[in-house]
Design a protein around this motif. Structure first.
Motif, mmCIF file in Angstrom:
data_model
loop_
_atom_site.group_PDB
_atom_site.id
_atom_site.type_symbol
_atom_site.label_atom_id
_atom_site.label_comp_id
_atom_site.label_asym_id
_atom_site.label_seq_id
_atom_site.Cartn_x
_atom_site.Cartn_y
_atom_site.Cartn_z
ATOM 1 N N GLU A 89 0.722 -1.246 0.225
ATOM 2 C CA GLU A 89 0.183 0.194 -0.387
ATOM 3 C C GLU A 89 0.567 1.204 -0.338
ATOM 4 O OE1 GLU A 89 -2.457 0.564 2.661
ATOM 5 O OE2 GLU A 89 -3.572 -2.178 2.000
ATOM 6 N N SER A 135 -2.888 3.905 -7.107
ATOM 7 C CA SER A 135 -3.540 3.768 -7.526
ATOM 8 C C SER A 135 -4.141 4.268 -8.952
ATOM 9 C CB SER A 135 -5.403 4.614 -6.572
ATOM 10 O OG SER A 135 -4.549 6.280 -6.705
ATOM 11 N N PHE A 186 -11.142 -3.128 -5.080
ATOM 12 C CA PHE A 186 -11.275 -1.714 -5.195
ATOM 13 C C PHE A 186 -10.228 -1.415 -4.405
ATOM 14 C CE2 PHE A 186 -14.670 -4.647 -5.053
ATOM 15 C CZ PHE A 186 -16.259 -3.854 -5.827
ATOM 16 N N LEU A 187 -10.000 0.256 -5.102
ATOM 17 C CA LEU A 187 -9.713 1.290 -4.800
ATOM 18 C C LEU A 187 -10.161 1.782 -2.582
ATOM 19 C CD1 LEU A 187 -8.998 3.073 -7.445
ATOM 20 C CD2 LEU A 187 -7.085 2.250 -6.733
ATOM 21 N N ALA A 188 -8.743 2.013 -2.321
ATOM 22 C CA ALA A 188 -9.562 1.632 -0.183
ATOM 23 C C ALA A 188 -10.099 4.256 -0.515
ATOM 24 C CB ALA A 188 -7.609 2.543 0.557
ATOM 25 N N ASP A 189 -10.421 4.044 1.232
ATOM 26 C CA ASP A 189 -10.997 4.912 1.589
ATOM 27 C C ASP A 189 -10.146 6.285 1.969
ATOM 28 O OD1 ASP A 189 -13.375 4.891 -0.351
ATOM 29 O OD2 ASP A 189 -14.286 3.523 1.979
ATOM 30 N N TYR A 190 -8.724 5.544 2.167
ATOM 31 C CA TYR A 190 -8.181 6.364 2.485
ATOM 32 C C TYR A 190 -7.073 6.880 1.627
ATOM 33 C CZ TYR A 190 -5.957 1.659 3.169
ATOM 34 O OH TYR A 190 -5.412 0.158 3.022
ATOM 35 N N ARG A 231 -4.709 6.388 -3.320
ATOM 36 C CA ARG A 231 -6.261 5.488 -2.397
ATOM 37 C C ARG A 231 -5.348 3.801 -2.628
ATOM 38 N NH1 ARG A 231 -11.401 6.645 -4.774
ATOM 39 N NH2 ARG A 231 -11.713 4.858 -4.030
#
Length: 76
Positions: free
Chosen positions: A9, A14, A28-32, A39
């Protein structure tokens, strides 16, 4: 359950290529945001991941490691 796909990460930018190529739609792409302001991608459903490695093959930054379960054959 062991993880089948692991993303670094910290270095993920992203780009979303892994999300697009995943045949089971479990990435999926993270929300953070990571430390670089991106992301990071991650697998949200390891159980339904088929370890096809398409995500790792398309990743331009080589941040994805794919682990495939080892089948132990019994000899008779």
């Amino acid at each position: 359950m062991e993880k089948k796909v692991v993303f670094n990460e910290d270095t993920c930018k992203s780009c979303g290529l892994c999300v697009q190529v995943c045949p089971t739609n479990v990435i999926f792409l993270a929300d953070y945001l990571n430390g670089k302001g991106y992301r990071p991608a991650s697998v949200v459903d390891q159980e339904n991941c088929i370890s096809c490695a398409k995500c790792a093959q398309i990743c331009p930054d080589a941040v994805i490691a794919v682990y495939r379960p080892v089948k132990i054959l019994q000899t008779v």
